[in-house]
Design a protein around this motif. Sequence first.
Motif, PDB file in Angstrom:
ATOM      1  N   SER A  12       0.620  -1.057  -0.117  1.00 56.83           N
ATOM      2  CA  SER A  12       0.339   0.225  -0.037  1.00 56.83           C
ATOM      3  C   SER A  12       0.869   1.485   0.223  1.00 56.83           C
ATOM      4  O   SER A  12       2.081   1.393   0.283  1.00 56.83           O
ATOM      5  CB  SER A  12      -1.057   0.306   1.241  1.00 56.83           C
ATOM      6  N   THR A  14       0.105   5.422  -0.305  1.00 57.30           N
ATOM      7  CA  THR A  14      -0.172   7.069   0.103  1.00 57.30           C
ATOM      8  C   THR A  14      -0.847   7.633  -1.028  1.00 57.30           C
ATOM      9  O   THR A  14       0.982   8.111  -1.420  1.00 57.30           O
ATOM     10  CB  THR A  14      -0.724   7.479   1.039  1.00 57.30           C
ATOM     11  N   GLU A 103      -8.960   3.758  -1.235  1.00 60.22           N
ATOM     12  CA  GLU A 103      -9.832   4.212  -0.413  1.00 60.22           C
ATOM     13  C   GLU A 103      -8.754   5.937  -0.066  1.00 60.22           C
ATOM     14  O   GLU A 103      -8.172   5.582   0.026  1.00 60.22           O
ATOM     15  CB  GLU A 103      -8.873   3.380   0.775  1.00 60.22           C
ATOM     16  N   VAL A 105      -7.994   8.991   1.906  1.00 62.59           N
ATOM     17  CA  VAL A 105      -7.724   9.125   2.906  1.00 62.59           C
ATOM     18  C   VAL A 105      -7.820  10.444   3.013  1.00 62.59           C
ATOM     19  O   VAL A 105      -7.139  11.509   2.382  1.00 62.59           O
ATOM     20  CB  VAL A 105      -6.771   8.464   3.530  1.00 62.59           C
ATOM     21  N   ARG A 110      -5.459   6.343  -0.577  1.00 60.37           N
ATOM     22  CA  ARG A 110      -4.493   4.879   0.028  1.00 60.37           C
ATOM     23  C   ARG A 110      -4.149   4.210  -1.121  1.00 60.37           C
ATOM     24  O   ARG A 110      -5.402   3.048  -1.247  1.00 60.37           O
ATOM     25  CB  ARG A 110      -4.553   4.280   1.567  1.00 60.37           C
ATOM     26  N   THR A 112      -3.728   0.287  -2.882  1.00 60.87           N
ATOM     27  CA  THR A 112      -3.062  -1.596  -2.131  1.00 60.87           C
ATOM     28  C   THR A 112      -3.304  -1.691  -4.125  1.00 60.87           C
ATOM     29  O   THR A 112      -4.347  -2.200  -4.427  1.00 60.87           O
ATOM     30  CB  THR A 112      -4.064  -1.804  -1.453  1.00 60.87           C
ATOM     31  N   LYS A 150       2.513   7.561  -8.431  1.00 64.49           N
ATOM     32  CA  LYS A 150       2.404   7.905  -7.189  1.00 64.49           C
ATOM     33  C   LYS A 150       2.922   9.901  -7.735  1.00 64.49           C
ATOM     34  O   LYS A 150       3.007  10.503  -8.114  1.00 64.49           O
ATOM     35  CB  LYS A 150       3.314   7.910  -6.095  1.00 64.49           C
TER      36      LYS A 150
END
Length: 155
Positions: A12, A14, A103, A105, A110, A112, A150
Motif C-alpha cells: 500500500s 498513499t 480508499e 484518506v 491509499r 493497495t 505516485k
Amino acid sequence: MSLLRAPYGEVSLTIAAPIEEVWSLVSDVTRIGEFSPETFEAEWTHGATGPAVGARFRGHVKRNGVGPIYWVPCQINVCEPQQHLEFSVGGKNAVNNWGYRLEEVPDGVRVTEYFRLSTALPLRLYWLLLGTLRGRTNERGMRTTLERMKQVAER
C-alpha cells in the motif's frame, strides 16, 4: 504457510491526488508500461476499450525484468470505479489475480496493489518451494509500480 490457502501479497502507498486521477492510472491497462518493472506494455483485446467486468486485454511481460518476453491474456473480474479493480492472468486457466483497492484518506488516496495465486496444486507447490523469493520480487515490483504512479499523479 498452509498449502490450502492461496499465496497472497500486497503493498500500500498513499498518493496525494484526487481519487479520479488515481483510478485513471490503475484502470488504464495501456499505461502499465510507464509503471511496472515487468509488464512493459498492454493492450485491450476482443473489442474492449476500457475497464469493465469481462473486458479482456493482454500484457507484454518480461519476467523479473530480465527473463523471456511473452504476451499473457488477462480478464477483468472486478471493476468498481474509484474503489477496486482486479484481473485474472492466464486466460481460462488463470494462474493468478492482480488488483488495486483505492480508499480516500485525509492526505489523498491509499492504493493497495495485491496478487493472489491460484489454489491449483502445482502453484501451491511452486509457492512452497519458491514463494519467499517470488513474494519478495512481487513486493518490490508492486512498490515500484505504485511509486511510479505516485510520481505521475502528484506532478
